[in-house]
Scaffold this motif. Structure first.
Motif, short mmCIF file in Angstrom:
data_model
loop_
_atom_site.label_atom_id
_atom_site.label_comp_id
_atom_site.label_asym_id
_atom_site.label_seq_id
_atom_site.Cartn_x
_atom_site.Cartn_y
_atom_site.Cartn_z
N GLY A 163 5.00 -5.73 -6.28
CA GLY A 163 4.09 -4.59 -6.17
C GLY A 163 4.57 -3.52 -5.22
N VAL A 164 5.54 -3.83 -4.36
CA VAL A 164 6.04 -2.85 -3.39
C VAL A 164 7.41 -2.37 -3.83
CG1 VAL A 164 6.58 -2.38 -0.98
CG2 VAL A 164 4.76 -3.99 -1.56
N SER A 165 7.60 -1.05 -3.90
CA SER A 165 8.81 -0.48 -4.47
C SER A 165 9.82 -0.11 -3.40
CB SER A 165 8.45 0.78 -5.27
OG SER A 165 9.60 1.55 -5.56
N GLY A 166 11.08 -0.49 -3.63
CA GLY A 166 12.15 -0.05 -2.75
C GLY A 166 12.31 1.46 -2.79
N GLY A 167 12.00 2.06 -3.94
CA GLY A 167 12.07 3.52 -4.05
C GLY A 167 11.06 4.20 -3.13
N PHE B 29 -2.08 -5.63 2.80
CA PHE B 29 -2.70 -4.45 3.40
C PHE B 29 -1.69 -3.65 4.22
CE2 PHE B 29 -6.90 -5.88 2.15
CZ PHE B 29 -7.59 -4.68 2.05
N PHE B 30 -0.73 -4.31 4.82
CA PHE B 30 0.33 -3.58 5.53
C PHE B 30 1.08 -2.67 4.56
CE2 PHE B 30 4.81 -3.21 6.72
CZ PHE B 30 4.70 -2.59 7.96
N PHE B 31 1.44 -3.22 3.39
CA PHE B 31 2.18 -2.43 2.42
C PHE B 31 1.29 -1.37 1.76
CE2 PHE B 31 5.09 -5.99 2.89
CZ PHE B 31 6.30 -5.30 3.00
N GLY C 161 -0.91 0.29 3.44
CA GLY C 161 -0.83 1.36 4.43
C GLY C 161 0.43 2.17 4.29
N LEU C 162 1.56 1.48 4.07
CA LEU C 162 2.83 2.17 3.85
C LEU C 162 2.75 3.11 2.66
CD1 LEU C 162 5.73 -0.44 4.27
CD2 LEU C 162 5.33 1.60 5.64
N ILE C 163 2.25 2.59 1.55
CA ILE C 163 2.23 3.35 0.31
C ILE C 163 1.31 4.56 0.41
CG2 ILE C 163 1.54 3.25 -2.13
CD1 ILE C 163 2.53 0.32 -2.09
N ILE C 164 0.10 4.35 0.93
CA ILE C 164 -0.85 5.46 1.05
C ILE C 164 -0.33 6.49 2.05
CG2 ILE C 164 -3.18 6.08 1.82
CD1 ILE C 164 -4.12 3.40 0.65
N GLY C 165 0.35 6.02 3.09
CA GLY C 165 0.86 6.92 4.10
C GLY C 165 1.95 7.85 3.60
N VAL C 166 2.66 7.45 2.55
CA VAL C 166 3.78 8.28 2.08
C VAL C 166 3.34 9.34 1.06
CG1 VAL C 166 4.53 6.97 0.03
CG2 VAL C 166 6.24 8.09 1.48
N ILE C 167 2.13 9.19 0.49
CA ILE C 167 1.69 10.13 -0.55
C ILE C 167 1.63 11.57 -0.04
CG2 ILE C 167 -0.25 10.78 -2.06
CD1 ILE C 167 -0.80 7.79 -2.43
N PRO C 168 1.03 11.84 1.15
CA PRO C 168 1.02 13.24 1.63
C PRO C 168 2.42 13.81 1.82
CG PRO C 168 -0.53 11.90 2.87
CD PRO C 168 0.29 10.95 2.06
N ILE D 44 -7.87 -8.25 10.98
CA ILE D 44 -6.41 -8.33 10.87
C ILE D 44 -5.89 -7.43 9.75
CG2 ILE D 44 -4.47 -9.87 10.35
CD1 ILE D 44 -6.08 -12.13 11.65
N SER D 45 -6.62 -7.40 8.64
CA SER D 45 -6.21 -6.56 7.51
C SER D 45 -6.29 -5.08 7.87
CB SER D 45 -7.08 -6.86 6.28
OG SER D 45 -6.89 -8.19 5.84
N ILE D 46 -7.32 -4.70 8.61
CA ILE D 46 -7.43 -3.31 9.06
C ILE D 46 -6.27 -2.96 9.98
CG2 ILE D 46 -8.79 -1.71 10.48
CD1 ILE D 46 -11.31 -3.10 9.42
N VAL D 47 -5.94 -3.89 10.89
CA VAL D 47 -4.83 -3.66 11.83
C VAL D 47 -3.51 -3.51 11.07
CG1 VAL D 47 -3.44 -4.71 13.67
CG2 VAL D 47 -5.94 -4.78 13.79
N THR D 48 -3.25 -4.39 10.11
CA THR D 48 -1.99 -4.31 9.37
C THR D 48 -1.94 -3.07 8.49
OG1 THR D 48 -2.90 -5.76 7.63
CG2 THR D 48 -1.61 -6.80 9.38
N PHE D 49 -3.10 -2.69 7.92
CA PHE D 49 -3.13 -1.46 7.12
C PHE D 49 -2.80 -0.25 7.97
CE2 PHE D 49 -5.40 2.32 5.68
CZ PHE D 49 -4.96 2.42 4.38
N VAL D 50 -3.44 -0.15 9.14
CA VAL D 50 -3.19 0.97 10.04
C VAL D 50 -1.73 0.98 10.50
CG1 VAL D 50 -3.75 1.97 12.29
CG2 VAL D 50 -5.58 1.15 10.79
#
Length: 273
Positions: A20-24, A86-88, A90-97, A249-255
């Protein structure tokens, strides 16, 4: 040699272990997506020597991550699945902007681009409801299963280069993910070699295709990429955590994932197209 690509490759290798997580997407976060495509495409040309300085450290980082962390990722996904996902997220949502800014979406996106984002996002999100093929891990290589493993590696690598589409998730859908992870964990070299050969061929083909699309259909391609990334959110969403500790914990990893994406997604990075 661009030795800083060691850590970039390491992060990409980690992402390629997660269905589900892309190297691209990680390449976008790190600001090397366009250079990655150009280097892969250029490596298989007369100017291949010029690309070694970029690709060799990146490749070493990816291989080190795949070999050293395959068991760690297995452990995290089995025992701490929700916080890890949830960590990933956060990564994915963070890159959209960042990607939207790269495309200058407010200026360049029309109604057709928005529609394309929605359609591609929905199509990719729908794969979350596809039941992966049940498959016993392959441990012995034969002439018949080698062909299937080769083409699975090909399909997976093409997905790896596309932000939003996970190579691991494609392998999961094809019933080959457990075989690939098992081969990496146990250093089953024949199986690694066959899947790896498919990965190399897929990289060659897909890098040239994506580079062509970004050069000639820049904003349509950006819209498609954004749609893929948005759709991948549904694919990797593990569900709402249960229990107070799990939620915290999920909130922390997402952030944490979101912050990592924002830190690496510098607005000063070179835009694509």
């Amino acid at each position: 040699m661009q030795w800083r690509n060691l850590y970039r490759g390491f992060f990409m290798g980690i992402s390629d272990l997660i269905p589900g997580v892309s190297g691209g997407t990680i390449a976008f976060i790190l600001g090397i997506y366009d250079e990655l495509l150009a280097s892969i495409s250029g490596f298989f040309s007369r100017n291949w020597k010029k690309q070694i300085g970029f690709l060799l450290p990146l490749g070493i980082g990816i291989v080190v991550a795949l070999l050293s962390l395959s068991r760690v990722i297995e452990y995290l996904l089995e025992n701490h699945h929700v916080p890890t996902q949830f960590f990933f997220l956060g990564l994915i949502i963070g890159v959209i902007p960042f990607i939207a800014k790269q495309a200058d979406a407010k200026k360049n996106f029309k109604a057709g681009h928005i529609l394309l984002i929605v359609v591609i996002g929905v199509l990719l999100a729908s794969t979350a409801f596809i039941k992966p093929l049940d498959s016993t891990p392959i441990t012995e290589l034969t002439s018949s299963n080698a062909i299937g493993l080769f083409f699975a590696g090909w399909a997976g690598s093409m997905a790896m280069l596309l932000p939003g589409i996970s190579g691991s998730f494609v392998l999961l859908l094809l019933g080959v993910y457990s075989t690939a992870i098992g081969a990496l964990s146990n250093l089953n070299l024949p199986i690694i070699a066959v899947i790896g050969a498919g990965v190399i061929v897929g990289f060659i083909v897909s890098s040239k295709v994506i580079s062509f699309l970004l050069s000639n259909f820049t904003y349509v391609t950006f819209a498609a990429i954004i749609g893929l990334i948005i759709g991948s959110i549904v694919v990797i969403f593990p569900g709402i955590p249960t229990g107070g500790a799990s939620i915290i914990i999920s909130i922390v990893t997402f952030v944490a994932g979101f912050i990592v994406a924002k830190l690496f997604s510098s607005p000063n990075k070179t835009s694509i197209g």
